[in-house]
Design a protein around this motif. Structure first.
Motif, PDB file in Angstrom:
ATOM      1  N   LEU A 152      -6.318  75.099 -27.379  1.00 54.24           N
ATOM      2  CA  LEU A 152      -7.652  75.650 -27.151  1.00 54.24           C
ATOM      3  C   LEU A 152      -7.681  76.332 -25.792  1.00 54.24           C
ATOM      4  N   SER A 153      -8.388  77.452 -25.723  1.00 58.08           N
ATOM      5  CA  SER A 153      -8.522  78.147 -24.444  1.00 58.08           C
ATOM      6  C   SER A 153      -9.891  77.834 -23.853  1.00 58.08           C
ATOM      7  N   SER A 154     -10.103  78.258 -22.632  1.00 59.90           N
ATOM      8  CA  SER A 154     -11.382  78.001 -21.956  1.00 59.90           C
ATOM      9  C   SER A 154     -12.477  78.966 -22.408  1.00 59.90           C
ATOM     10  N   MET A 155     -12.131  79.968 -23.185  1.00 62.29           N
ATOM     11  CA  MET A 155     -13.113  80.951 -23.642  1.00 62.29           C
ATOM     12  C   MET A 155     -13.860  80.410 -24.858  1.00 62.29           C
ATOM     13  N   ASN A 156     -15.190  80.441 -24.809  1.00 57.60           N
ATOM     14  CA  ASN A 156     -16.000  79.989 -25.941  1.00 57.60           C
ATOM     15  C   ASN A 156     -17.397  80.584 -25.843  1.00 57.60           C
ATOM     16  N   ILE A 157     -18.143  80.401 -26.914  1.00 61.34           N
ATOM     17  CA  ILE A 157     -19.532  80.868 -26.947  1.00 61.34           C
ATOM     18  C   ILE A 157     -20.397  79.732 -27.459  1.00 61.34           C
ATOM     19  N   ALA A 158     -21.597  79.580 -26.883  1.00 65.53           N
ATOM     20  CA  ALA A 158     -22.524  78.533 -27.294  1.00 65.53           C
ATOM     21  C   ALA A 158     -23.947  79.076 -27.209  1.00 65.53           C
ATOM     22  N   ASN A 159     -24.821  78.565 -28.083  1.00 63.10           N
ATOM     23  CA  ASN A 159     -26.202  79.034 -28.038  1.00 63.10           C
ATOM     24  C   ASN A 159     -26.990  78.303 -26.957  1.00 63.10           C
ATOM     25  N   ARG A 160     -28.209  78.736 -26.718  1.00 59.64           N
ATOM     26  CA  ARG A 160     -29.008  78.221 -25.611  1.00 59.64           C
ATOM     27  C   ARG A 160     -29.279  76.731 -25.757  1.00 59.64           C
ATOM     28  N   ARG A 161     -29.520  76.264 -26.976  1.00 62.14           N
ATOM     29  CA  ARG A 161     -29.782  74.841 -27.169  1.00 62.14           C
ATOM     30  C   ARG A 161     -28.601  73.996 -26.693  1.00 62.14           C
ATOM     31  N   VAL A 162     -27.398  74.423 -27.025  1.00 61.92           N
ATOM     32  CA  VAL A 162     -26.203  73.691 -26.606  1.00 61.92           C
ATOM     33  C   VAL A 162     -26.053  73.744 -25.091  1.00 61.92           C
ATOM     34  N   VAL A 163     -26.276  74.920 -24.508  1.00 64.30           N
ATOM     35  CA  VAL A 163     -26.137  75.073 -23.053  1.00 64.30           C
ATOM     36  C   VAL A 163     -27.095  74.149 -22.314  1.00 64.30           C
ATOM     37  N   GLU A 164     -28.306  74.007 -22.829  1.00 65.77           N
ATOM     38  CA  GLU A 164     -29.273  73.126 -22.166  1.00 65.77           C
ATOM     39  C   GLU A 164     -28.830  71.667 -22.251  1.00 65.77           C
ATOM     40  N   VAL A 165     -28.201  71.289 -23.351  1.00 63.27           N
ATOM     41  CA  VAL A 165     -27.659  69.928 -23.458  1.00 63.27           C
ATOM     42  C   VAL A 165     -26.556  69.727 -22.426  1.00 63.27           C
ATOM     43  N   ILE A 166     -25.664  70.710 -22.285  1.00 63.95           N
ATOM     44  CA  ILE A 166     -24.577  70.608 -21.310  1.00 63.95           C
ATOM     45  C   ILE A 166     -25.148  70.540 -19.894  1.00 63.95           C
TER      46      ILE A 166
END
Length: 308
Positions: A152-166
């Motif tokens: 797995l690489s460090s490049m990824n995409i996530a939606n706003r809901r996931v980002v707020e959880v992180i």
């Protein structure tokens, strides 16, 4: 639809102009609304002036200048905290992952996934580094009971809901893609090419990789403590059986219990084991000490094109 791209900057000043050009070309094919967040983690090649120049020429470029070198994952966290996008892409600035691959991630995410990870088709790295990386994933999977795919690489995409959880995770040891895995949102993986670094060289030497691995194991698992308890129990059982055997042998056959050398060796062995177990406990106590201080994860000295 606002798309944010977050990229920590350390040791790759020579990549920034090319990174900006490729990102703009790719993102403009997807949306009219995007932001590029470059986080200077006190890089020794002094990229802040170049980031300021890019931000002046293109208001979609936003800059964060950390007060000192906090580390890649903390710089990434700074970018996430200041991102506004409905979708947030994280990637390194060295162009080993081509920004053109963002299209592939975004198209996959639109199929209904909250997170899309990237897997490298073929890693371009030395054998020893690849070997230690594989060992890390094997140990991590064993200690946590999770299944993290290799390569797995460090490049990824996530939606706003996931980002707020992180963002709600305040642990002082931050590993973004492992947090994404832990959060458990619906995810997919796409394969991408692994290119040579456009400029600069990696700052992750063997010592830093070991420190990162140890901190990650301690943060995500308490299994080392449980293994230490199990080992102590097994050794106690073996010792009890051996003592019973020697007592019975002495009573039945009248043998004297000899062996000062073996006694001293066993004492040294048990003492070393106790010290090792105490060391493991000490590491966890040290992590607790870090957390209770409740210091900020990073300190941003300067912000460009960012409205607080």
């Amino acid at each position: 639809m606002l798309i944010s791209v977050v990229s920590p900057v350390y040791g790759c000043k020579g990549c920034l102009d090319e990174l900006h050009a490729r990102l703009v070309q790719t993102l403009e094919s997807l949306t009219d609304s995007f932001e590029i967040i470059l986080v200077n983690d006190a890089s020794p090649d002094a990229p802040w002036e170049l980031i300021k120049d890019l931000a002046q020429r293109d208001k979609r470029v936003k800059g964060i200048n950390l007060s000192r070198n906090f580390g890649q994952h903390y710089a990434l966290r700074a970018g996430l905290d200041h991102s506004k996008g409905d979708w947030v892409i994280v990637m390194d600035c060295d162009l080993q992952c081509d920004p053109a691959e963002i299209i592939k991630l975004y198209e996959k995410a639109k199929e209904g996934y909250d997170v899309v990870f990237t897997k490298l088709k073929q890693k371009r790295e030395p054998y020893f580094k690849a070997l230690t990386s594989e060992m890390f994933y094997n140990v991590y999977n064993y200690l946590t009971g999770m299944k993290i795919e290799k390569s797995l690489s460090s490049m990824n995409i996530a939606n706003r809901r996931v980002v707020e959880v992180i963002r709600s995770m305040k642990e002082h040891h931050q590993v973004h893609f492992l947090f994404l895995k832990w959060a458990g949102f619906r995810s997919a993986i796409v394969e991408i090419d692994h290119n040579k670094r456009f400029a600069g060289k990696s700052s992750y030497d063997f010592k830093k990789r070991i420190r990162l691995a140890v901190n990650t194991f301690l943060t995500f698992s308490d299994k080392p403590l449980r293994l230490a308890i199990r080992l102590g129990f097994y050794l106690s059982c073996v010792s009890a059986v051996f003592m019973a055997y020697k007592i019975i042998e002495s009573l039945l056959h009248g043998h004297q219990v000899l062996g000062w050398a073996s006694l001293i060796a066993s004492i040294f062995f048990s003492t070393g084991l106790i010290i090792s177990v105490l060391g493991v406990v000490g590491l966890y106590v040290g992590k607790i000490f870090e957390e209770v201080k409740d210091r900020p994860l990073y300190v941003a000295k300067d912000l460009l094109n960012i409205n607080e």
